[in-house]
Design a protein around this motif. Structure first.
Motif, mmCIF file in Angstrom:
data_model
loop_
_atom_site.group_PDB
_atom_site.id
_atom_site.type_symbol
_atom_site.label_atom_id
_atom_site.label_comp_id
_atom_site.label_asym_id
_atom_site.label_seq_id
_atom_site.Cartn_x
_atom_site.Cartn_y
_atom_site.Cartn_z
ATOM 1 N N PHE A 296 14.740 54.706 -10.397
ATOM 2 C CA PHE A 296 14.090 53.576 -11.051
ATOM 3 C C PHE A 296 15.080 52.760 -11.874
ATOM 4 O O PHE A 296 15.983 53.302 -12.503
ATOM 5 C CB PHE A 296 12.956 54.055 -11.957
ATOM 6 C CG PHE A 296 11.854 54.739 -11.219
ATOM 7 C CD1 PHE A 296 10.929 54.006 -10.498
ATOM 8 C CD2 PHE A 296 11.755 56.119 -11.233
ATOM 9 C CE1 PHE A 296 9.913 54.639 -9.819
ATOM 10 C CE2 PHE A 296 10.728 56.756 -10.554
ATOM 11 C CZ PHE A 296 9.811 56.021 -9.844
ATOM 12 N N THR A 297 14.885 51.466 -11.901
ATOM 13 C CA THR A 297 15.635 50.588 -12.787
ATOM 14 C C THR A 297 14.684 50.078 -13.862
ATOM 15 O O THR A 297 13.475 50.309 -13.805
ATOM 16 C CB THR A 297 16.218 49.391 -12.014
ATOM 17 O OG1 THR A 297 15.143 48.530 -11.628
ATOM 18 C CG2 THR A 297 16.978 49.849 -10.784
ATOM 19 N N TYR A 298 15.220 49.366 -14.832
ATOM 20 C CA TYR A 298 14.353 48.812 -15.866
ATOM 21 C C TYR A 298 13.347 47.827 -15.270
ATOM 22 O O TYR A 298 12.217 47.725 -15.749
ATOM 23 C CB TYR A 298 15.189 48.145 -16.967
ATOM 24 C CG TYR A 298 15.931 49.153 -17.806
ATOM 25 C CD1 TYR A 298 15.260 49.940 -18.736
ATOM 26 C CD2 TYR A 298 17.300 49.350 -17.650
ATOM 27 C CE1 TYR A 298 15.922 50.884 -19.497
ATOM 28 C CE2 TYR A 298 17.973 50.298 -18.410
ATOM 29 C CZ TYR A 298 17.286 51.063 -19.328
ATOM 30 O OH TYR A 298 17.946 52.002 -20.077
ATOM 31 N N ASP A 299 13.744 47.108 -14.249
ATOM 32 C CA ASP A 299 12.802 46.184 -13.605
ATOM 33 C C ASP A 299 11.633 46.904 -12.947
ATOM 34 O O ASP A 299 10.614 46.275 -12.639
ATOM 35 C CB ASP A 299 13.522 45.337 -12.550
ATOM 36 C CG ASP A 299 14.451 44.311 -13.174
ATOM 37 O OD1 ASP A 299 14.221 43.943 -14.340
ATOM 38 O OD2 ASP A 299 15.416 43.892 -12.506
ATOM 39 N N ASP A 300 11.772 48.215 -12.736
ATOM 40 C CA ASP A 300 10.685 48.987 -12.151
ATOM 41 C C ASP A 300 9.690 49.493 -13.186
ATOM 42 O O ASP A 300 8.733 50.200 -12.839
ATOM 43 C CB ASP A 300 11.245 50.195 -11.379
ATOM 44 C CG ASP A 300 11.978 49.778 -10.121
ATOM 45 O OD1 ASP A 300 11.461 48.907 -9.422
ATOM 46 O OD2 ASP A 300 13.061 50.319 -9.850
ATOM 47 N N TYR A 301 9.909 49.159 -14.456
ATOM 48 C CA TYR A 301 8.937 49.529 -15.476
ATOM 49 C C TYR A 301 7.584 48.893 -15.148
ATOM 50 O O TYR A 301 7.497 47.917 -14.399
ATOM 51 C CB TYR A 301 9.414 49.045 -16.856
ATOM 52 C CG TYR A 301 10.378 49.974 -17.557
ATOM 53 C CD1 TYR A 301 11.178 50.870 -16.852
ATOM 54 C CD2 TYR A 301 10.497 49.953 -18.942
ATOM 55 C CE1 TYR A 301 12.063 51.715 -17.509
ATOM 56 C CE2 TYR A 301 11.382 50.788 -19.614
ATOM 57 C CZ TYR A 301 12.166 51.670 -18.889
ATOM 58 O OH TYR A 301 13.027 52.510 -19.543
ATOM 59 N N TYR A 302 6.541 49.424 -15.741
ATOM 60 C CA TYR A 302 5.181 48.955 -15.435
ATOM 61 C C TYR A 302 4.998 47.479 -15.786
ATOM 62 O O TYR A 302 4.261 46.764 -15.107
ATOM 63 C CB TYR A 302 4.149 49.808 -16.177
ATOM 64 C CG TYR A 302 4.178 51.251 -15.752
ATOM 65 C CD1 TYR A 302 3.715 51.638 -14.496
ATOM 66 C CD2 TYR A 302 4.677 52.237 -16.597
ATOM 67 C CE1 TYR A 302 3.749 52.966 -14.097
ATOM 68 C CE2 TYR A 302 4.715 53.568 -16.210
ATOM 69 C CZ TYR A 302 4.257 53.930 -14.956
ATOM 70 O OH TYR A 302 4.291 55.238 -14.560
ATOM 71 N N LEU A 303 5.660 47.024 -16.858
ATOM 72 C CA LEU A 303 5.579 45.618 -17.234
ATOM 73 C C LEU A 303 6.726 44.805 -16.628
ATOM 74 O O LEU A 303 7.003 43.695 -17.080
ATOM 75 C CB LEU A 303 5.566 45.467 -18.756
ATOM 76 C CG LEU A 303 4.262 45.872 -19.444
ATOM 77 C CD1 LEU A 303 4.357 45.672 -20.965
ATOM 78 C CD2 LEU A 303 3.062 45.107 -18.894
ATOM 79 N N GLY A 304 7.381 45.353 -15.615
ATOM 80 C CA GLY A 304 8.460 44.669 -14.931
ATOM 81 C C GLY A 304 7.978 43.955 -13.681
ATOM 82 O O GLY A 304 7.041 43.145 -13.723
ATOM 83 N N ASN A 305 8.601 44.272 -12.565
ATOM 84 C CA ASN A 305 8.331 43.542 -11.320
ATOM 85 C C ASN A 305 6.878 43.620 -10.867
ATOM 86 O O ASN A 305 6.332 42.651 -10.339
ATOM 87 C CB ASN A 305 9.253 44.057 -10.212
ATOM 88 C CG ASN A 305 10.681 43.567 -10.388
ATOM 89 O OD1 ASN A 305 10.915 42.562 -11.068
ATOM 90 N ND2 ASN A 305 11.631 44.271 -9.794
ATOM 91 N N SER A 306 6.242 44.777 -11.068
ATOM 92 C CA SER A 306 4.851 44.904 -10.612
ATOM 93 C C SER A 306 3.924 44.008 -11.431
ATOM 94 O O SER A 306 2.963 43.432 -10.896
ATOM 95 C CB SER A 306 4.380 46.354 -10.678
ATOM 96 O OG SER A 306 4.426 46.838 -12.009
#
Length: 738
Positions: A296-306
């Motif tokens: 996972f990257t930071y962009d994969d956080y719940y408030l990220g890309n999704s």
């Protein structure tokens, strides 16, 4: 040439004026913050708004580089500014300039019962955070002390919501004067560490509003907190870091909170709830981040890309991201983009003085008796009576600023009790360890080899035979399964064979001063045999100096307990029922004691505590006169003044905490026998009398009616109890609410 110069100058002036006119409002400190927020928001892309909402490193979140809006840097607290951590690893960064001042744990601050100490604390720790270029200090903690087994109780302010509310507000205000956001935690009901990440708490609305929310409410409404940290646990099926009831309806709705909600690290669990249920900044999810240990990257956080994808396809309304981004921008403008904030200071002598003063005022004298009849009380120590003083206990030398989880500190200075006593009494002091806590080899008493314990115990007992006085410095520590994050205590008694050691020493030498260093109550099977007992907490950089000043009498003790000490664990309300009440069944937990937490339980159920809430002795004595009411009847629009004379009847100056409790004689719903409503810490010289006054307001008489979903006061008789603890009542008087 002259004409050309004039034309060129005119062009430059016009360009300059044009540039000045186009300067974004959000960069202008003179503009109201709400205008700046609105302006910045209007200039941001959707991607930039979303990027504000989640971490970019272990302890920072992103800004908007294109617009010159900086990132936010956070630091663990609440007892000191944590050492620097690597960008994307929990490993220490290895800096040599990040040593801090360790202030006393918040149990000690609460034990001062003095809001002035809270203000000193907040000012000093805020200065240290600012100097270290931190924008958010992750503290203070105000979770309620529900059970003495909670591993994190030492970070909180006791069992009473009013005491915690009064003490937290000055801390927040003074921290934030430094341009550093206080992040009040852990909202809410994080009252145990066992299964903290998923345990689902079930409790009544009465208990929620009367016991567990008031200190958070005071933090927001009176303290003006700029950020709140969500708790790990669930409430009614939803994780607290994205809980509609707690965040949308109560915090941002009822209390009109305009700051940021930040997750505890790893406290977010799905995008939908994070998007819709009031979360603003997500930290620590998939805690490996960008390292090779995680996909996972930071962009994969719940408030990220999704979340970004859901905004674009209409799954989540744009109003959610505008609200989150506005709150984050507001905090940025209050902190890192506030050009008027001071520079701060770090590890100064002034800060060490603050740490020592708070420690001295929070230390509680639990018991002080003579060893034999017709002798004076053992404390304060008269060193002329002793040729050899034996100091026993690992806590006399152990660093208690280390361990404990996220509150661990890298300190510039830490004075141990042994060093301070040696400085005071010189060659009279000898030391023996007495017991082994296992650093970090052992985590519980059962794992310590018997031969290790026996050897240390026997050595201490032999030396005690030859000593004129024994000062025992023991208690708990910050090992796993002690006062430590991520695990609760498993036993109520002192660990590491200390009870056997204490009994063995008392068998050969009854002249013992017991100093307990802990953030929790402990069982005391030897309590009747020990003449003097001092509750010392975790006292920070000046721990030894503060303790030595109390024991020697240089400082007159004035601390009062912020929570009750049950005789045995079953006497505590959370432990008076089945396992579903504590610790739960690994899925759900039911707060069966409801509103009867701490002294409310002991009083109402007639189960005496070993040491009561509010208890604490002095080297002087205080006499209370008769309480007088200005009126015998009150209306819902009125008030009543209570006056009580308090006199120092001893021979030295001292401080007394005058405590006012109110009880409703008859109620449609169960109420505690009495509840703390006011207190006042007064300083009195020998023979001096002061009239202590309180104003009772109608709100002081209310309880939360969960059927009506409102606070109500019912007509009838109310009793006012004034005393020096919840059980040592010196005067009582009644009035009627009409």
């Amino acid at each position: 040439m002259k004409i050309k110069s004039i034309l060129l100058l005119t062009v430059i002036i016009c360009i300059s004026a044009s540039m000045k006119a186009q300067t974004p409002i959000y960069l202008n400190d003179n503009k109201p913050i709400e205008e700046r927020v609105k302006d910045a928001l209007s200039r941001m892309t959707l991607e930039e708004k979303v990027r504000l909402c989640y971490a970019q490193s272990k302890f920072s979140s992103a800004g908007v580089p294109r617009l010159g809006i900086p990132e936010i840097w956070m630091s663990d607290g609440p007892h000191g500014v944590r050492e620097e951590i690597q960008w994307n690893s929990w490993a220490n960064a290895g800096w040599t300039n990040d040593f801090c001042t360790a202030f006393p744990a918040l149990t000690c601050l609460a034990a001062t019962w003095n809001p002035e100490m809270s203000a000193l604390y907040g000012k000093a720790i805020g200065e240290e955070a600012r100097y270290r270029k931190k924008d958010v200090l992750l503290g203070p903690g105000v979770n309620i002390y529900r059970t003495p087994l909670n591993g994190r109780n030492f970070e909180y302010m006791g069992e009473d919501p009013y005491l915690a509310s009064v003490m937290v507000v000055p801390y927040i205000r003074e921290v934030q004067k430094n341009g550093v956001a206080a992040c009040v935690k852990h909202y809410a009901l994080n009252n145990q560490e066992l299964w903290r990440g998923h345990i689902d708490v079930e409790l009544s609305d009465r208990a929620l509003h009367e016991i567990y929310l008031p200190a958070f409410k005071a933090s927001v409404i009176e303290g003006g907190a700029w950020s709140i940290m969500g708790a790990y646990n669930k409430l009614r099926g939803e994780h607290c870091c994205h809980n509609d009831l707690l965040l949308n309806r109560i915090l941002k709705g009822d209390w009109a909170f305009d700051g940021c909600v930040i997750t505890d690290w790893g406290g977010a669990h799905n995008t939908r709830e994070a998007a819709l249920n009031g979360l603003d900044i997500e930290m620590g999810s998939y805690t490996d981040g960008l390292t090779s240990e995680s996909e996972f990257t930071y962009d994969d956080y719940y408030l990220g890309n999704s979340y970004l994808k859901g905004l674009k396809d209409g799954t989540y309304p744009m109003s959610t991201i505008d609200d989150k981004a506005s709150r984050i921008l507001r905090m940025i403008f209050r902190t890192v983009m506030n050009r008027d904030r001071p520079w701060g200071t770090f590890t100064t002598e002034e800060h060490f003085d603050v740490a020592r003063t708070i420690a001295e005022e929070g230390i509680v004298l639990l018991k002080n008796s003579p060893v034999a009849k017709k002798e004076p009380a053992l404390l304060p120590l008269d060193d002329s009576l002793y040729k050899k003083i034996l100091v026993v206990g690992e806590n006399a030398t152990r660093s208690l600023t280390q361990g404990g989880g996220s509150s661990e500190l890298k300190v510039k200075k830490e004075v141990s009790p042994l060093d301070a006593l040696k400085a005071l009494y010189g060659a009279k002091i000898i030391h023996t360890q007495g017991y082994e806590s296992g650093r970090p080899l052992y985590s519980s008493v059962d794992e310590i080899p018997a031969e290790v314990s026996a050897k240390l115990r026997d050595e201490a007992i032999e030396k005690a035979k030859e000593a004129d006085l024994v000062i025992y410095v023991g208690g708990l520590n910050k090992n796993h399964l002690q006062d430590c994050e991520a695990a609760d205590r498993t036993i109520y008694e002192l660990p590491f064979g200390q009870n056997e050691l204490i009994e063995g020493i008392l068998n050969v030498n009854p002249n013992m001063v017991m100093v307990l260093l802990s953030g929790n109550a402990v069982e005391m099977p030897w309590v009747k045999r020990v003449p003097a007992i001092v509750q010392g907490w975790y006292l920070g950089s000046e721990a030894g100096s503060a303790l030595a000043n109390i024991l020697s009498g240089e400082i007159n003790p004035s601390g009062k307990l912020p929570f009750s000490f049950p005789v045995k664990l079953a006497d505590n309300g959370a432990h008076a029922f089945d396992a579903l009440s504590y610790p739960g069944d690994n899925v759900k937990e039911i707060y069966r004691e409801d509103i009867l937490v701490g002294y409310r339980w002991h009083d109402t159920k007639k189960t005496p505590a070993l040491y009561s809430f509010g208890h604490g002795l002095s080297y002087t004595t205080f006499g209370y006169g008769k309480a007088i009411l200005s009126e015998r009847n009150m209306t819902l629009n009125g008030s009543i003044e209570v006056t009580i004379p308090v006199t120092n009847t001893g021979n030295r100056e001292g401080k007394e905490v005058v405590q006012l409790y109110i009880g409703d004689e008859k109620s449609s719903l169960v109420r505690p026998l009495k509840e703390l409503k006011y207190f006042n810490k007064v300083t009195l010289k020998p023979g001096e009398t002061k009239n202590v006054k309180f104003i009772i307001m109608p709100d002081d008489l209310k309880f939360y009616d969960d059927k009506r979903e409102e606070w109500i006061a019912e007509p009838g008789k109310f009793n006012v109890y004034i005393g020096t603890s919840s059980t040592d009542i010196r005067s009582a008087v009644g009035f009627n609410l009409q």
